[in-house]
Design a protein around this motif. Structure first.
Motif, PDB file in Angstrom:
ATOM      1  N   ARG A  20       0.839  -1.201   0.000  1.00 27.56           N
ATOM      2  CA  ARG A  20       0.000   0.000   0.000  1.00 27.56           C
ATOM      3  C   ARG A  20       0.871   1.246   0.000  1.00 27.56           C
ATOM      4  O   ARG A  20       0.632   2.194  -0.748  1.00 27.56           O
ATOM      5  N   SER A  21       1.904   1.243   0.834  1.00 26.54           N
ATOM      6  CA  SER A  21       2.820   2.385   0.873  1.00 26.54           C
ATOM      7  C   SER A  21       3.733   2.422  -0.341  1.00 26.54           C
ATOM      8  O   SER A  21       3.941   3.477  -0.943  1.00 26.54           O
ATOM      9  N   ASP A  22       4.285   1.264  -0.710  1.00 27.86           N
ATOM     10  CA  ASP A  22       5.240   1.238  -1.824  1.00 27.86           C
ATOM     11  C   ASP A  22       4.605   1.708  -3.125  1.00 27.86           C
ATOM     12  O   ASP A  22       5.243   2.409  -3.919  1.00 27.86           O
ATOM     13  N   SER A  23       3.357   1.328  -3.369  1.00 24.47           N
ATOM     14  CA  SER A  23       2.706   1.734  -4.615  1.00 24.47           C
ATOM     15  C   SER A  23       2.526   3.247  -4.680  1.00 24.47           C
ATOM     16  O   SER A  23       2.479   3.825  -5.778  1.00 24.47           O
ATOM     17  N   LEU A  24       2.457   3.900  -3.526  1.00 23.86           N
ATOM     18  CA  LEU A  24       2.343   5.358  -3.480  1.00 23.86           C
ATOM     19  C   LEU A  24       3.704   6.034  -3.422  1.00 23.86           C
ATOM     20  O   LEU A  24       3.881   7.150  -3.937  1.00 23.86           O
ATOM     21  N   LYS A  25       4.692   5.367  -2.827  1.00 24.67           N
ATOM     22  CA  LYS A  25       6.048   5.930  -2.797  1.00 24.67           C
ATOM     23  C   LYS A  25       6.635   6.066  -4.203  1.00 24.67           C
ATOM     24  O   LYS A  25       7.541   6.867  -4.434  1.00 24.67           O
ATOM     25  N   PHE A  26       6.122   5.281  -5.135  1.00 24.68           N
ATOM     26  CA  PHE A  26       6.530   5.365  -6.536  1.00 24.68           C
ATOM     27  C   PHE A  26       6.487   6.803  -7.049  1.00 24.68           C
ATOM     28  O   PHE A  26       7.329   7.220  -7.857  1.00 24.68           O
ATOM     29  N   TYR A  27       5.531   7.589  -6.583  1.00 27.55           N
ATOM     30  CA  TYR A  27       5.314   8.911  -7.173  1.00 27.55           C
ATOM     31  C   TYR A  27       6.426   9.901  -6.842  1.00 27.55           C
ATOM     32  O   TYR A  27       6.727  10.793  -7.646  1.00 27.55           O
ATOM     33  N   TYR A  28       7.044   9.761  -5.705  1.00 27.10           N
ATOM     34  CA  TYR A  28       8.113  10.702  -5.360  1.00 27.10           C
ATOM     35  C   TYR A  28       9.261  10.604  -6.357  1.00 27.10           C
ATOM     36  O   TYR A  28       9.803  11.620  -6.800  1.00 27.10           O
ATOM     37  N   THR A  29       9.643   9.372  -6.749  1.00 28.65           N
ATOM     38  CA  THR A  29      10.742   9.246  -7.700  1.00 28.65           C
ATOM     39  C   THR A  29      10.311   9.563  -9.132  1.00 28.65           C
ATOM     40  O   THR A  29      11.155   9.627 -10.028  1.00 28.65           O
ATOM     41  N   GLN A  30       9.015   9.774  -9.357  1.00 25.28           N
ATOM     42  CA  GLN A  30       8.524  10.250 -10.649  1.00 25.28           C
ATOM     43  C   GLN A  30       8.428  11.778 -10.692  1.00 25.28           C
ATOM     44  O   GLN A  30       8.080  12.334 -11.735  1.00 25.28           O
ATOM     45  N   ARG A  31       8.745  12.446  -9.601  1.00 28.67           N
ATOM     46  CA  ARG A  31       8.553  13.895  -9.552  1.00 28.67           C
ATOM     47  C   ARG A  31       9.505  14.632 -10.488  1.00 28.67           C
ATOM     48  O   ARG A  31      10.687  14.294 -10.595  1.00 28.67           O
ATOM     49  N   SER A  32       8.974  15.646 -11.108  1.00 25.15           N
ATOM     50  CA  SER A  32       9.752  16.598 -11.882  1.00 25.15           C
ATOM     51  C   SER A  32       9.919  17.862 -11.049  1.00 25.15           C
ATOM     52  O   SER A  32       9.074  18.192 -10.214  1.00 25.15           O
ATOM     53  N   GLY A  33      11.040  18.565 -11.267  1.00 25.71           N
ATOM     54  CA  GLY A  33      11.210  19.875 -10.646  1.00 25.71           C
ATOM     55  C   GLY A  33      11.691  19.856  -9.217  1.00 25.71           C
ATOM     56  O   GLY A  33      11.620  20.892  -8.536  1.00 25.71           O
TER      57      GLY A  33
END
Length: 723
Positions: free
Chosen positions: A268-281
């Motif tokens: 549950r957490s890992d699937s959402l932590k994915f987004y931080y390393t997708q961040r631009s800027g």
């Protein structure tokens, strides 16, 4: 060495065809006549040492292609299979990117491998050409190191007319299970691939090999989605938690798995932590994501041309927008409003409908600011979506590079100019929907932001109503995906629903009730995705308290949709809540399966009936290994899991110094259309579930995207609360 097969992109030059002849395309590959016709980049000189070509590679370069040795005027013929080989050595730990590509603009890379060098070693692969060119190139790219080093190569060969390698996926044992875990109180089903047509005995064994349960399988016949003869094994009566279990049947033993009541909390957490390393800027911090640190991408620091003041494509507008931030959409450096919109909706729906999400610790830079981490992460994309709104109130469809870039390429090293693409009705309605949704959820934490979001949503909705037919063109696919969508009645319905739920305004209720989507059966084979958004509207209308006239009919529609996917799942030998009438599988099928299960979860939320709970839990199995390929489509979860998704920065397959995708990343899954060259070379004639390969070059079967992970996060958020 294991042969690797790839294919070629399109080129135009014609050369004489030949067939079934082994023809060497490289001239003087053994360097017996000096170094001609090989070339080297400026700053490098090729010399001979013991009859081998060597070069001192300068340090301080940024990209692999900044230092290279190669040969041009290579002939390639469509349909021919080539064996590419060479001997090489280099200072220990350095990498050579060995490619076959196009020697002229746009310098496409057709085939590549990136071995780690050391002492002399022979390397060899095969690939099949799907096009013809006389302007090919064989090259060894050795740049990207801060320090100088020495590279040597010999016996360079590209032989055409060799027998093609036959690709046979390693599917492991014929007993297919959920390799992560079964819930103690949930259904427990496995699939056996067998030639037997009558029941066979199965045994459930504990970690020591002792039998804890046994029974007989149920024959299911030929599964149309795989072409396999299969049986079902049901061991649902076993409820005791255990780890390291295996199932044995028909002389095969499954991969190990667990029965656990806490199986999906970390995911549950890992699937959402994915987004931080997708961040631009923003820089990605190593203390928050060990092994994934990188500088901020596209913040106007060279070689980036930056997102701080992005112009439109020529002739589209006369202004620039600051569109820094947001999430990179997939494995490229583009940012797309319609894909960002459905992704934000899923994260905010996970927050709104599943209470446990409010306490998740996602290890973000914003963690500890008294705002739930999931809202902090969603806001990173929301701010970008709002920044894409033009002065007219309409919203630009996307922003990305002017031309496609190669792999691998970290975001901060992308040198391409960035461009805003035209506004579209769909993008405008995506902002209207998600900004309205945000307005009701962020009010307790940041009322100012909530008011700004609601104002933007109202403006966008009005602008879309005044411009109801601005469609993104299918042809706009250079440098980024087109994301074209010529049907927007569902987007209007979704936007009106979110605005109504937030404001209670009768104007939006009237638009909802007048929409053709309101009474239509919108629960097709694909429940929802970025291009099909009526179901999100119905789910929120059904679950968020409101006074819409005739609301009970909407709830009944959602329950009927859940019933439809349950029926499909019961009939499917692999227990999948997804089946196209023609037997084909769509691009992003893993996320389709997840989103169809989200509808079943909504049915459970509305009724509390065990059938929906059981269907939801059983539906997870396909994602985690109970499938024809015996693979988990979620990185880091399961004994054998996808790990080479198409990405320019999670690119360990091409550059071992880069990481694989983070744990909790969902791969695209089987795709019958196999649009990319790797898939076309390897998977021709594939049946349904076999139209997948865990290869970084297979962008049509193995991409990662923000909306696919949003489907996983939304689904697992609900499952975690059933444990």
């Amino acid at each position: 060495m294991i042969a690797v097969v790839a294919a070629l992109l399109m080129a135009t030059a014609a050369v004489p065809a030949y067939a079934n002849q082994e023809v060497e395309q490289v001239v003087n590959g053994g360097f017996d006549s000096g170094t001609e016709p090989f070339w080297a980049n400026a700053g490098m000189t090729i010399g001979l040492t013991d009859g081998r070509a060597c070069a001192d590679v300068p340090g301080g370069t940024v990209n692999r292609w900044d230092a290279a040795i190669g040969q041009n005027d290579i002939d390639l013929v469509a349909g021919e299979t080539y064996r590419f080989g060479f001997d090489a050595s280099g200072d220990a730990g350095h990498v050579v990117r060995a490619i076959t590509g196009l020697a002229v603009s746009p310098y496409d890379t057709y085939f590549e491998q990136s071995p780690v060098l050391g002492g002399w070693q022979h390397y060899e692969w095969t690939f099949t050409a799907t096009t013809t060119t006389g302007q090919g190139q064989v090259a060894f790219q050795v740049g990207g190191s801060p320090d100088p080093w020495r590279f040597c190569v010999d016996n360079v060969s590209l032989v055409g007319g060799v027998p093609p390698e036959v690709y046979e996926p390693d599917t492991g044992p014929r007993v297919r299970v959920n390799q992560v875990a079964y819930l103690p109180t949930g259904p427990k089903v496995a699939t056996l691939v067998t030639s037997a047509t009558t029941p066979v005995r199965w045994t459930l064994n504990d970690r020591s090999g002792k039998s804890v349960s046994a029974g007989r399988s149920v024959p299911r016949g030929i599964d149309p989605s795989s072409g396999q003869n299969v049986h079902t094994i049901d061991f649902g009566s076993v409820r005791k938690a255990a780890s390291g279990l295996t199932l044995s049947a028909d002389g095969e033993t499954s991969r190990p798995f667990d029965i656990s009541g806490r199986a999906y909390r970390k995911l549950r957490s890992d699937s959402l932590k994915f987004y931080y390393t997708q961040r631009s800027g923003i820089p990605i911090r190593d203390d928050l994501r060990p092994g994934y640190a990188r500088p901020a991408g596209h913040v106007d620091v060279a070689p980036n041309q930056g997102d701080g003041a992005v112009p439109c494509q020529p002739g589209v507008c006369d202004y620039t927008l600051d569109v820094r931030g947001g999430w990179y959409d997939a494995g490229d450096h583009g940012k797309y409003v319609v894909n960002g919109g459905i992704s934000v909706w899923e994260l905010l729906a996970e927050y709104e409908h599943n209470r446990g999400s409010r306490k998740l610790n996602l290890a973000l830079p914003e963690s500890g600011n008294r705002v739930p981490d999931i809202l902090d992460e969603a806001r990173w994309e929301l701010e970008f979506l709002l920044s894409m709104q033009a002065p007219s109130g309409l919203v630009h469809h996307k922003i990305h590079d002017r031309a496609w870039t190669g792999l691998p390429l970290l975001p901060h090293l992308d040198p391409q100019p960035r461009e805003l693409h035209p506004v579209s009705t769909a993008a405008t309605l995506n902002v209207a929907a998600t900004a309205a949704q945000a307005a009701r959820l962020y009010t307790p934490y940041d009322a100012t932001f909530a008011r700004r979001a609601l104002a933007a949503a109202r403006t966008a909705y009005d602008a879309a109503k005044a411009n109801p037919a601005l469609y993104a063109p299918e042809s706009d696919g250079v440098g980024g995906g087109a994301y074209n969508d010529a049907k927007v009645t569902d987007d209007f319905y979704w936007a009106a629903a979110e605005l109504y739920l937030t404001t209670g305004d009768r104007r939006y209720a009237a638009d909802l009730l007048a929409s053709p989507e309101h009474t239509a059966d919108v629960f097709g084979p694909v429940a929802f995705d970025w291009a099909t958004t009526a179901v999100p509207a119905k789910i929120d209308l059904a679950l968020v308290p409101n006074r819409l006239p005739g609301l009970s009919a909407v709830r009944k529609q959602v329950i009927a949709g859940a019933d439809k996917y349950l029926a499909i799942q019961r009939e499917h030998p692999y227990g999948v809540a997804y089946a196209q009438p023609n037997g084909s599988w769509d691009w992003g099928s893993s996320s389709i399966v997840a989103n169809n299960l989200v509808v079943i979860a909504a049915g459970h939320r509305l009724t509390g009936k065990a059938a929906y709970r059981d269907g939801l839990i059983s539906g997870l199995d396909w994602l985690f290994g109970r499938n024809a390929l015996n693979i988990s489509y979620v990185t880091g979860y399961g004994e054998v899991a996808a790990q080479n998704q198409h990405s320019r920065w999670y690119a360990a397959q091409l550059d071992p110094s880069l990481p694989h995708p983070p744990a909790g990343t969902l791969a695209g899954g089987p795709n019958s259309s196999i649009q990319d060259p790797v898939a076309q070379s390897l998977l021709q004639g594939c049946v349904g579930q076999f139209c997948y390969i865990d290869d970084i070059g297979s962008w049509s079967t193995n991409e990662l995207t923000i909306n696919w992970n949003a489907a996983l996060a939304h689904l697992i958020g609900y499952v975690a609360e059933l444990e």
